[in-house]
Write a protein that holds these residues in place. Structure first.
Motif, mmCIF file in Angstrom:
data_model
loop_
_atom_site.group_PDB
_atom_site.id
_atom_site.type_symbol
_atom_site.label_atom_id
_atom_site.label_comp_id
_atom_site.label_asym_id
_atom_site.label_seq_id
_atom_site.Cartn_x
_atom_site.Cartn_y
_atom_site.Cartn_z
ATOM 1 N N GLN A 1 29.836 61.044 54.619
ATOM 2 C CA GLN A 1 30.436 59.708 54.563
ATOM 3 C C GLN A 1 30.736 59.300 53.117
ATOM 4 O OE1 GLN A 1 27.547 57.339 56.618
ATOM 5 N NE2 GLN A 1 28.332 57.884 58.666
ATOM 6 N N TYR A 2 29.854 59.689 52.191
ATOM 7 C CA TYR A 2 30.063 59.374 50.776
ATOM 8 C C TYR A 2 31.325 60.070 50.252
ATOM 9 C CZ TYR A 2 29.082 58.783 45.800
ATOM 10 O OH TYR A 2 29.165 58.469 44.483
ATOM 11 N N GLY A 3 31.533 61.349 50.640
ATOM 12 C CA GLY A 3 32.740 62.076 50.244
ATOM 13 C C GLY A 3 33.986 61.427 50.808
ATOM 14 N N GLN A 4 33.888 60.931 52.059
ATOM 15 C CA GLN A 4 35.031 60.256 52.656
ATOM 16 C C GLN A 4 35.317 58.942 51.942
ATOM 17 O OE1 GLN A 4 33.900 59.935 56.765
ATOM 18 N NE2 GLN A 4 34.544 62.021 57.270
ATOM 19 N N VAL A 5 34.251 58.264 51.506
ATOM 20 C CA VAL A 5 34.443 57.033 50.749
ATOM 21 C C VAL A 5 35.157 57.323 49.429
ATOM 22 C CG1 VAL A 5 33.262 55.184 49.498
ATOM 23 C CG2 VAL A 5 32.519 55.819 51.798
ATOM 24 N N GLN A 6 34.688 58.401 48.765
ATOM 25 C CA GLN A 6 35.346 58.787 47.516
ATOM 26 C C GLN A 6 36.824 59.107 47.759
ATOM 27 O OE1 GLN A 6 32.700 61.983 46.200
ATOM 28 N NE2 GLN A 6 32.302 60.775 44.340
ATOM 29 N N ARG A 7 37.103 59.875 48.775
ATOM 30 C CA ARG A 7 38.485 60.242 49.087
ATOM 31 C C ARG A 7 39.308 59.001 49.404
ATOM 32 N NH1 ARG A 7 41.673 61.951 53.433
ATOM 33 N NH2 ARG A 7 43.086 63.671 52.907
ATOM 34 N N LYS A 8 38.688 58.055 50.130
ATOM 35 C CA LYS A 8 39.367 56.805 50.465
ATOM 36 C C LYS A 8 39.676 56.006 49.207
ATOM 37 C CE LYS A 8 40.802 53.424 53.122
ATOM 38 N NZ LYS A 8 42.100 53.502 53.830
ATOM 39 N N LEU A 9 38.691 55.980 48.295
ATOM 40 C CA LEU A 9 38.913 55.255 47.040
ATOM 41 C C LEU A 9 40.049 55.889 46.225
ATOM 42 C CD1 LEU A 9 35.225 54.535 45.922
ATOM 43 C CD2 LEU A 9 36.899 52.895 46.799
ATOM 44 N N MET A 10 40.074 57.218 46.143
ATOM 45 C CA MET A 10 41.143 57.903 45.411
ATOM 46 C C MET A 10 42.493 57.669 46.072
ATOM 47 S SD MET A 10 39.939 59.250 42.727
ATOM 48 C CE MET A 10 41.351 60.252 42.310
ATOM 49 N N MET A 11 42.484 57.656 47.407
ATOM 50 C CA MET A 11 43.731 57.453 48.128
ATOM 51 C C MET A 11 44.274 56.048 47.903
ATOM 52 S SD MET A 11 45.840 59.159 49.919
ATOM 53 C CE MET A 11 44.797 60.514 50.482
ATOM 54 N N ASP A 12 43.369 55.064 47.831
ATOM 55 C CA ASP A 12 43.786 53.673 47.667
ATOM 56 C C ASP A 12 43.831 53.248 46.210
ATOM 57 O OD1 ASP A 12 43.904 53.539 50.398
ATOM 58 O OD2 ASP A 12 41.909 52.644 50.617
ATOM 59 N N LEU A 13 43.589 54.178 45.276
ATOM 60 C CA LEU A 13 43.608 53.850 43.844
ATOM 61 C C LEU A 13 44.971 53.297 43.450
ATOM 62 C CD1 LEU A 13 41.932 54.060 41.163
ATOM 63 C CD2 LEU A 13 43.045 56.272 40.799
ATOM 64 N N ALA A 14 44.951 52.197 42.678
ATOM 65 C CA ALA A 14 46.209 51.548 42.307
ATOM 66 C C ALA A 14 47.039 52.402 41.360
ATOM 67 C CB ALA A 14 45.916 50.188 41.669
ATOM 68 N N LEU A 15 46.381 53.281 40.602
ATOM 69 C CA LEU A 15 47.106 54.144 39.679
ATOM 70 C C LEU A 15 47.609 55.387 40.408
ATOM 71 C CD1 LEU A 15 44.731 54.018 36.577
ATOM 72 C CD2 LEU A 15 46.896 52.811 36.885
ATOM 73 N N PRO A 16 48.854 55.777 40.165
ATOM 74 C CA PRO A 16 49.364 57.024 40.769
ATOM 75 C C PRO A 16 48.556 58.216 40.280
ATOM 76 C CG PRO A 16 51.168 55.674 39.949
ATOM 77 C CD PRO A 16 49.905 55.058 39.434
ATOM 78 N N TYR A 17 48.114 59.058 41.239
ATOM 79 C CA TYR A 17 47.234 60.178 40.899
ATOM 80 C C TYR A 17 47.692 61.393 41.712
ATOM 81 C CZ TYR A 17 42.830 62.709 40.134
ATOM 82 O OH TYR A 17 41.883 63.636 39.756
ATOM 83 N N ALA A 18 47.701 62.568 41.059
ATOM 84 C CA ALA A 18 48.152 63.780 41.744
ATOM 85 C C ALA A 18 47.406 64.981 41.188
ATOM 86 C CB ALA A 18 49.657 63.969 41.574
ATOM 87 N N ILE A 19 47.351 66.046 42.016
ATOM 88 C CA ILE A 19 46.714 67.296 41.616
ATOM 89 C C ILE A 19 47.707 68.428 41.866
ATOM 90 C CG2 ILE A 19 44.833 68.912 42.090
ATOM 91 C CD1 ILE A 19 43.115 66.551 42.908
ATOM 92 N N THR A 20 47.843 69.314 40.879
ATOM 93 C CA THR A 20 48.753 70.460 41.010
ATOM 94 C C THR A 20 47.988 71.744 40.737
ATOM 95 O OG1 THR A 20 49.449 70.614 38.687
ATOM 96 C CG2 THR A 20 50.580 68.997 40.077
ATOM 97 N N ASP A 21 48.597 72.860 41.113
ATOM 98 C CA ASP A 21 48.010 74.140 40.734
ATOM 99 C C ASP A 21 48.467 74.503 39.331
ATOM 100 O OD1 ASP A 21 50.636 74.971 40.951
ATOM 101 O OD2 ASP A 21 50.341 76.106 42.790
ATOM 102 N N ASP A 22 48.117 75.717 38.886
ATOM 103 C CA ASP A 22 48.410 76.100 37.502
ATOM 104 C C ASP A 22 49.902 76.335 37.264
ATOM 105 O OD1 ASP A 22 48.594 78.337 39.032
ATOM 106 O OD2 ASP A 22 47.208 79.560 37.848
ATOM 107 N N ARG A 23 50.712 76.342 38.308
ATOM 108 C CA ARG A 23 52.167 76.471 38.155
ATOM 109 C C ARG A 23 52.883 75.139 38.279
ATOM 110 N NH1 ARG A 23 53.086 80.923 42.663
ATOM 111 N NH2 ARG A 23 51.593 79.493 43.628
ATOM 112 N N GLY A 24 52.116 74.053 38.421
ATOM 113 C CA GLY A 24 52.707 72.731 38.529
ATOM 114 C C GLY A 24 53.061 72.321 39.929
ATOM 115 N N LYS A 25 52.722 73.139 40.951
ATOM 116 C CA LYS A 25 53.046 72.802 42.337
ATOM 117 C C LYS A 25 52.076 71.736 42.840
ATOM 118 C CE LYS A 25 53.556 74.849 46.925
ATOM 119 N NZ LYS A 25 53.436 76.082 47.737
ATOM 120 N N LEU A 26 52.608 70.697 43.432
ATOM 121 C CA LEU A 26 51.781 69.592 43.916
ATOM 122 C C LEU A 26 50.930 70.037 45.100
ATOM 123 C CD1 LEU A 26 54.347 66.671 43.674
ATOM 124 C CD2 LEU A 26 52.099 66.710 42.588
ATOM 125 N N LEU A 27 49.616 69.773 45.022
ATOM 126 C CA LEU A 27 48.678 70.090 46.101
ATOM 127 C C LEU A 27 48.264 68.832 46.860
ATOM 128 C CD1 LEU A 27 46.384 72.608 44.201
ATOM 129 C CD2 LEU A 27 48.361 73.119 45.642
#
Length: 684
Positions: free
Chosen positions: A74-100
């Motif tokens: 549940q704590y991990g889901q809360v963290q994921r929920k917080l990241m998803m609802d974060l007001a700042l745009p946030y993204a993760i890519t692989d080492d080639r720049g492909k969006l994950l």
């Protein structure tokens, strides 16, 4: 959960009852020593306590572990929920720049579907290629514009080695580099940048305006109209700056102080300070157009510092011949205008003042050392001879630094070296000059104002008394610690300036004939046999030298060329290439030539005789340096072109030096500069 074990602080807390049991056993043993019946009673209670602890621990352990796992999930889901609802745009890519993965704010900003979009981040933000990503365990920032808003992108590398090593389903290839992900966090700084820009636009800029040729312009118009001419110029200047929300205050007959915002300065840059051309249109019968010099100081930390920089800028503008704007913006210096020929001053007051000042410095020194530029030509040598004679007139020891003379200078040097009337040590090489110059020496630099162009730059740091006499326009790099600087771009040559000084020096200096020849030769060479940059004062200086014993025939014989130089010049002319219809470029062969740069400059002069040619450029390779000789008649300002290649000079005679480049690369650079100058409208 039978295979899951507790660890860390939780494990210590769970083992606390066992520790307490051991303590109780020790207490029970102590009770037995005091009273056996009491010890038996305590032992019974201890047995019951141990049984209860074991039953509770055995039955509740699995439930406790299940609760812990549930909480962690549940704590991990809360963290994921917080990241998803974060007001700042946030993204993760692989080492080639492909969006994950990216959150809702990033999806809303870019308009991409979070579940299906898996393209490279470079497809969203131009230039965000993998080669710009940070290295291992590093963090970098980029600024970009997206949808007309300013963003600061923070990129952090995340190393996955430990995660892969602890995984039961993944395995890392030891031969491969570390696996990494990249986290992107976007900060919208549009409003902040707007406020910063507004603050910068409102900061004050200080400037000064001088009329270059006030006296000459007034003399060229009827006396009754002089006040009208002044009024029209005043009105033109005031209206121009007031329309741009600037303030103008006249504090002398030909000087103005201006104050404006940085925003106004940016508008003036866009207009390329067309006030310079507007003022020239003022004509009420005056034969000479009025020209302005403007010095501006901006972004120097304080109002007082801006004013000081404006004063330095106006001095630099005047030292470059006037009719231009010099902007000192922080540490950078920018030039605008400067396309017209420097106006020759009819008065000699300045020459007389400089002559008296030079006389005082010579009298206060133990000895005088005169130095010109590298590859000393006859103008530098002739002017050095003039200063030598002035010093000897005041009974001071004088020496001339001659380390790399050209073929045109060598015949004159021989005349002095083999002459018993002169000290055998009057001519020094660089090594001897270093031993000669000390803090009691007056060092006079002639025919250059750039420290790196002098025969020996080290000499400038060995004495604090330096005098500069030059006719080239000042650039960003000039000798800054001179106690006396006499720079007149309108003069034809350094020899002309020295000849004027000598007439006011110690009630006149009596020249010897070979000294007058050297000075006359310097004027003749720099004016291309009196065909360019000649004025009334040029011929007056020549008349003075003729009275001093200068012989035109003798000088002409010294300038005769050898056959190799003549052939090289002919080859240069035959290999010339027309560029963009009005420019001619050629390369002078340097093999078997004693002074190829002189031959190159002479060829550049001759190329101007071709119809339709507005400017000529001859490149000569000598000692791993490409020397460029640029010449023009009156339609093109070659000084601007050479300054952009690191050199300088005059409007119709300039040059540059390019070390450690090939001739082909130098030609390509010259063509690029010509293209950029033509397209920018700065050439004519």
């Amino acid at each position: 959960m039978s295979r899951v074990k507790t660890a860390g602080a939780l494990n210590k807390y769970l083992h606390l009852p066992l520790v307490l049991t051991a303590v109780f056993i020790l207490i029970n043993a102590g009770v037995y020593l005091l009273n056996t019946r009491a010890g038996i009673l305590v032992s019974g209670g201890l047995v019951i306590y141990i049984i209860l602890i074991l039953v509770i621990y055995g039955r509740q352990r699995e439930n406790m572990l299940n609760d812990l796992v549930t909480f962690a999930t549940q704590y991990g889901q809360v963290q994921r929920k917080l990241m998803m609802d974060l007001a700042l745009p946030y993204a993760i890519t692989d080492d080639r720049g492909k969006l994950l993965w990216f959150n809702d704010a990033f999806a809303e900003l870019t308009g991409k579907d979070r579940k299906s979009f898996r393209k490279s981040i470079a497809s969203i933000f131009n230039g965000m290629s993998p080669d710009k990503f940070p290295a291992r365990d590093q963090e970098i920032e980029y600024e970009t514009v997206y949808n007309r808003r300013d963003y600061r992108i923070q990129i952090k590398s995340v190393v996955l080695d430990d995660l892969i090593d602890n995984s039961q389903i993944l395995e890392r290839d030891d031969q491969e580099e570390s696996s990494m992900l990249y986290a992107f966090l976007l900060f919208d700084e549009t409003e902040l940048n707007n406020y910063i820009q507004k603050y910068e636009d409102e900061t004050m800029v200080c400037g000064m305006i001088y009329m270059d040729n006030y006296d000459e312009a007034m003399e060229s118009v009827d006396e009754v109209r002089r006040s009208l001419l002044t009024a029209l110029v005043d009105r033109k200047i005031n209206k121009y700056f007031q329309d741009l929300d600037g303030i103008v205050k006249k504090f002398d007959k030909d000087k103005y102080l201006i104050a404006m915002r940085t925003r106004t300065l940016n508008e003036l840059k866009g207009l390329r300070f067309n006030i310079l051309d507007d003022v020239k249109t003022v004509n009420i019968g005056n034969d000479m157009a009025v020209t302005l010099s403007i010095g501006i100081g901006a972004n120097n930390g304080s109002y007082n510092r801006n004013f000081e920089c404006a004063r330095m800028a106006i001095d630099l503008a005047l030292g470059r011949g006037g009719d231009q704007v010099v902007l000192r913006d922080g540490d950078s210096i920018t030039y605008f205008g400067g396309k017209s020929q420097a106006v020759e001053k009819s008065t000699r007051v300045k020459a007389r003042v400089k002559a008296h000042a030079l006389q005082e410095f010579i009298e206060a020194s133990e000895k005088v050392v005169i130095m010109g530029h590298k590859m000393m030509d006859i103008d530098a040598f002739g002017s050095a001879i003039g200063i030598y004679r002035a010093s000897r007139t005041l009974n001071k020891r004088a020496y001339i630094v001659v380390d790399s003379p050209t073929i045109t200078t060598k015949p004159f040097i021989d005349e002095f070296e083999n002459n018993p009337d002169y000290d055998s040590k009057m001519l020094l090489d660089v090594h001897e000059a270093k031993e000669m110059v000390d803090d009691k020496t007056l060092l006079v630099v002639v025919d250059t104002n750039k420290p790196d162009y002098t025969e020996c730059e080290e000499l400038l740091h060995r004495t604090g008394t330096i005098v500069v006499l030059d006719h080239h326009r000042q650039g960003n790099n000039y000798i800054r610690n001179a106690v006396l600087s006499y720079i007149e771009p309108y003069a034809s040559s350094a020899c002309e300036m020295v000849a004027e000084i000598l007439q006011y020096f110690a009630e006149g200096v009596k020249l010897k004939s070979i000294e007058a020849d050297a000075l006359y030769a310097g004027i003749m060479i720099d004016t291309d046999n009196f065909m360019s940059k000649t004025g009334v004062r040029t011929f007056e200086a020549c008349a003075y030298l003729r009275r001093g014993g200068a012989d035109v025939t003798r000088v002409r014989k010294m300038f005769r060329e050898n056959v190799d130089d003549y052939r090289a010049k002919g080859e240069t002319l035959s290999n010339a290439e027309m560029y963009r219809d009005h420019f001619i470029i050629s390369v002078c062969p340097s093999g078997n030539l004693e002074s190829p740069t002189i031959v190159g400059s002479q060829a550049a002069n001759q190329l101007l005789n071709i119809k339709g040619v507005k400017a000529s450029f001859v490149l000569t390779e000598y000692k791993n340096v490409i020397y460029i000789s640029a010449r023009a008649i009156d339609e093109v300002n070659v000084q601007i072109i050479m300054e952009r290649m690191g050199g300088g000079g005059h409007l119709n005679m300039a040059g540059a030096q390019l070390p450690k480049v090939s001739v082909e690369e130098a030609v390509r650079r010259l063509k690029r500069v010509l293209d950029a100058t033509i397209e920018g409208g700065d050439l004519e």
